[in-house]
Structures are given as structure tokens and as C-alpha cells.
Design a protein around this motif. Structure first.
Motif, short mmCIF file in Angstrom:
data_model
loop_
_atom_site.label_atom_id
_atom_site.label_comp_id
_atom_site.label_asym_id
_atom_site.label_seq_id
_atom_site.Cartn_x
_atom_site.Cartn_y
_atom_site.Cartn_z
N VAL A 297 25.38 -68.53 65.31
CA VAL A 297 23.93 -68.37 65.40
C VAL A 297 23.38 -69.10 66.63
CG1 VAL A 297 21.74 -68.97 64.28
CG2 VAL A 297 23.59 -67.92 62.95
N ILE A 298 23.90 -70.28 66.89
CA ILE A 298 23.44 -71.03 68.06
C ILE A 298 23.79 -70.29 69.35
CG2 ILE A 298 23.81 -73.15 69.41
CD1 ILE A 298 24.15 -74.58 66.65
N ASP A 299 25.00 -69.71 69.41
CA ASP A 299 25.37 -68.90 70.57
C ASP A 299 24.40 -67.73 70.76
OD1 ASP A 299 27.50 -70.34 71.53
OD2 ASP A 299 29.02 -69.18 70.45
N THR A 300 24.08 -67.06 69.67
CA THR A 300 23.19 -65.90 69.73
C THR A 300 21.80 -66.30 70.20
OG1 THR A 300 24.40 -64.70 68.01
CG2 THR A 300 22.10 -64.08 68.35
N VAL A 301 21.25 -67.37 69.63
CA VAL A 301 19.91 -67.81 69.99
C VAL A 301 19.87 -68.26 71.45
CG1 VAL A 301 18.14 -69.56 69.56
CG2 VAL A 301 19.26 -68.42 67.63
N CYS A 302 20.87 -69.02 71.87
CA CYS A 302 20.90 -69.50 73.25
C CYS A 302 21.05 -68.35 74.23
CB CYS A 302 22.02 -70.52 73.44
SG CYS A 302 21.72 -72.11 72.65
N SER A 303 21.86 -67.35 73.86
CA SER A 303 22.02 -66.18 74.72
C SER A 303 20.71 -65.39 74.80
CB SER A 303 23.15 -65.30 74.19
OG SER A 303 23.35 -64.18 75.02
N GLN B 184 25.84 -75.52 75.32
CA GLN B 184 26.77 -76.62 75.09
C GLN B 184 26.20 -77.71 74.20
OE1 GLN B 184 30.16 -77.12 76.11
NE2 GLN B 184 29.94 -74.91 76.32
N THR B 185 25.06 -78.28 74.55
CA THR B 185 24.49 -79.37 73.75
C THR B 185 24.01 -78.89 72.38
OG1 THR B 185 23.83 -80.60 75.73
CG2 THR B 185 22.73 -81.17 73.67
N PRO B 186 23.23 -77.80 72.32
CA PRO B 186 22.83 -77.32 70.97
C PRO B 186 24.02 -76.98 70.08
CG PRO B 186 21.52 -76.24 72.67
CD PRO B 186 22.61 -76.99 73.38
N LYS B 187 25.06 -76.40 70.67
CA LYS B 187 26.22 -76.02 69.88
C LYS B 187 26.95 -77.25 69.36
CE LYS B 187 29.95 -72.62 70.09
NZ LYS B 187 30.68 -71.68 70.98
N PHE B 188 27.09 -78.27 70.20
CA PHE B 188 27.76 -79.49 69.74
C PHE B 188 26.96 -80.15 68.61
CE2 PHE B 188 28.09 -84.16 70.00
CZ PHE B 188 29.42 -84.30 69.62
N LEU B 189 25.64 -80.29 68.82
CA LEU B 189 24.82 -80.96 67.81
C LEU B 189 24.76 -80.16 66.51
CD1 LEU B 189 21.84 -82.21 70.02
CD2 LEU B 189 23.73 -83.56 69.10
N GLY B 190 24.54 -78.85 66.64
CA GLY B 190 24.40 -78.01 65.46
C GLY B 190 25.68 -77.92 64.64
N THR B 191 26.80 -77.66 65.32
CA THR B 191 28.07 -77.53 64.59
C THR B 191 28.54 -78.88 64.06
OG1 THR B 191 29.24 -77.64 66.73
CG2 THR B 191 28.88 -75.46 65.77
N THR B 192 28.23 -79.96 64.79
CA THR B 192 28.60 -81.30 64.30
C THR B 192 27.86 -81.61 63.00
OG1 THR B 192 29.10 -82.16 66.50
CG2 THR B 192 28.60 -83.77 64.79
N ILE B 193 26.57 -81.34 62.97
CA ILE B 193 25.78 -81.60 61.76
C ILE B 193 26.29 -80.74 60.60
CG2 ILE B 193 23.49 -81.34 60.71
CD1 ILE B 193 22.34 -82.07 63.49
N ASN C 179 33.23 -77.02 72.07
CA ASN C 179 32.71 -77.29 73.41
C ASN C 179 33.79 -77.33 74.48
OD1 ASN C 179 30.69 -78.67 71.38
ND2 ASN C 179 29.54 -78.29 73.24
N LEU C 180 34.84 -78.09 74.21
CA LEU C 180 35.88 -78.28 75.21
C LEU C 180 36.65 -77.00 75.55
CD1 LEU C 180 37.25 -80.34 77.03
CD2 LEU C 180 38.78 -80.93 75.14
#
Length: 270
Positions: free
Chosen positions: A89-95, A102-111, A157-158
Motif C-alpha cells: 500500500v505504501i508503494d502504491t500511495v508513493c507511486s 524509502q522512508t515511508p516504507k521503512f517506517l510503515g513496515t517496521t510499525i 529497503n536495502l
């Protein structure tokens, strides 16, 4: 009209995100359930690692319909369904909004991963340990949280960063192949560090009040076999599962969307 079309496409994209996450999570969760349960039983002294793994696979292959209904399987499925869905979902929204992911995906998936995984580990530790169920020490929560943050960074991310480097340096020319290679390597490699955090956190729960030297001695005893087992576990979880999640999403998107017809609206997702 243009806005309605964009809204329809975005809704379909979210549906694909959820479907891909569920498919990948269901495929990898049986193996992960068995490995996680076996590691905890071995760390607590309840069962030998090999015997626990054997029993788990026997249960899976002889009674699969019952296995996928167990609380242990449902907990693991919930962890990876939630994590993959958050990443998609974060990929879709960012696209769609043309922003770096990168940052939203790390924070969102980490949470998403940290909260569900710690809940799952808390339940597993109490279900498959040998001590009476009790609250996890704060140290265990902290170690599990650090472990999960490292795993998420190495899983979501990496790989994209490594894939670009491999392609740019002509080490692997085909970008899709470099993506698949990086997606398999990064989550497995981080286990060299995160396994020690995992074992130490379990020991804080199983043996409160023992000396540091005693904990390090137990960690040394279990580290190698547990690290190998966790590398084998993380391969399906974020390697095969990560590749599967991405590939399912890409293939279903190709089937549902004809870029020639939807025209400029779809360019928002490139």
C-alpha cells in the motif's frame, strides 16, 4: 471523469496489494510457523531443535487442514499479511503521489511488522516455553524490537538499493534478476546479527536473574544452529515471500490494466 478513473484505478491497486500480500503470506507461513515454534522450544529446553522441526513438518503434511487453523499458524499469517500489505500500500500511495518510498516504507513496515511480530513472539514464548506464562521483560521487548527493525530494513529497503548497485556496476545486468538476488541475500545476511538479539531476548524471559556469563554461554551454545535455522526461515519469509509478493502484484497488475487504454492516468503509478 479523470478523477473518477484515477479513483477506480487506485481502488483496484489497493485490492491487488491485499491479494498479493495474502497469497504470499499464506504460502510462506506454514514453514515459518514450524521454525519459530521449534526455535522457541529449543531455546527454552522444552525440545531439541531437530525433533521439534520433524514433529512440525509431520503435522503439516499429515493434517494440513488442521495445521492452518491452529493459533500458531494464524498468528504467523497475520504478521506477514500485515507486513506485506503495508509495504504494498505504501508503494502504491508513493507511486500515485510521485514521492520517494524509502522512508515511508521503512517506517510503515517496521510499525506493522514490529507490533504484530512482538505480539506473535509473546504468544509463542508463552505457548511453547517451559516456564509458567508471564509478562515479557522490557529487555526482551527492546531486543525483539531492534531485531525486527533490522530485519525490515534488510527486507524492504536495502534490496532495492543493492539491486541498483548490482545493475549499475554490471555485476548483474538484468535488473529483475538483481532484485531477486538482493531480496534473497539481504534478509538472510542480517540474521547474523539479529539471531543473537533473538536468543538473548528469549533467555531473559526463560531464565530471569542469571548472570551475564551464563547467558553468553547459552547464546554461544545455540547461536550457530539457530542462526542457520533462522536464515532458512527468513528466506521464505522475506526472500521467497518478498519476491512472490512483488511478482504476484506485478503479474496481476499486468492482467487487470491495459496501459494503452487508461492512458495518462496510469502514468501516475510509474
Amino acid at each position: 471523469m479523470q478523477e473518477d478513473k484515477a479513483s477506480t484505478i487506485l481502488s483496484k491497486r489497493f485490492g491487488i496489494d491485499v491479494f498479493s500480500a495474502a497469497s504470499a503470506a499464506f504460502a510462506v507461513s506454514p514453514f515459518i510457523t514450524i521454525v519459530d515454534r521449534s526455535i522457541i522450544e529449543n531455546a527454552s529446553g522444552r525440545n531439541k531443535l531437530g525433533a521439534a522441526l520433524k514433529r512440525g513438518f509431520v503435522e503439516l503434511f499429515t493434517r494440513p487442514h488442521r495445521f492452518v487453523c491452529t493459533p500458531a499458524f494464524l498468528l504467523v499469517f497475520g504478521v506477514y499479511f500485515t507486513t506485506y500489505t503495508a509495504a504494498n500500500v505504501i508503494d502504491t500511495v508513493c507511486s500515485y503521489t510521485n514521492r520517494d518510498n524509502q522512508t515511508p516504507k521503512f517506517l510503515g513496515t517496521t510499525i506493522a511488522n514490529m507490533t504484530t511480530c512482538i505480539y506473535k513472539d509473546r504468544a509463542f514464548t508463552r505457548m511453547f516455553g517451559i516456564v509458567a506464562p508471564k509478562s515479557l521483560p522490557l529487555g526482551t521487548y527492546g531486543l525483539f524490537a531492534t531485531r525486527d527493525a533490522l530485519t525490515i530494513a534488510a527486507s524492504f529497503n536495502l534490496p532495492s538499493v543493492m539491486a541498483r548497485e548490482l545493475t549499475d556496476r554490471k555485476i548483474i545486468v538484468d535488473y529483475e534478476k538483481s532484485q531477486n538476488f538482493a531480496q534473497m541475500l539481504c534478509p538472510a545476511g542480517i540474521q547474523i546479527i539479529s539471531c543473537a538479539l533473538h536468543l538473548y531476548g528469549l533467555d531473559l524471559y526463560n531464565r530471569p536473574g542469571v548472570s551475564l556469563s551464563s547467558r553468553l554461554s547459552l547464546l554461544k551454545k545455540n547461536y550457530l544452529k539457530t542462526t542457520i535455522t533462522r536464515i532458512a526461515r527468513i528466506g521464505p519469509a522475506f526472500g521467497i515471500g518478498g519476491v512472490g509478493n512483488r511478482v504476484i502484484k506485478e503479474r496481476v497488475s499486468e492482467l487487470l490494466f491495459d496501459r494503452q487504454k487508461v492512458g495518462v492516468v496510469v502514468t501516475a503509478f510509474k
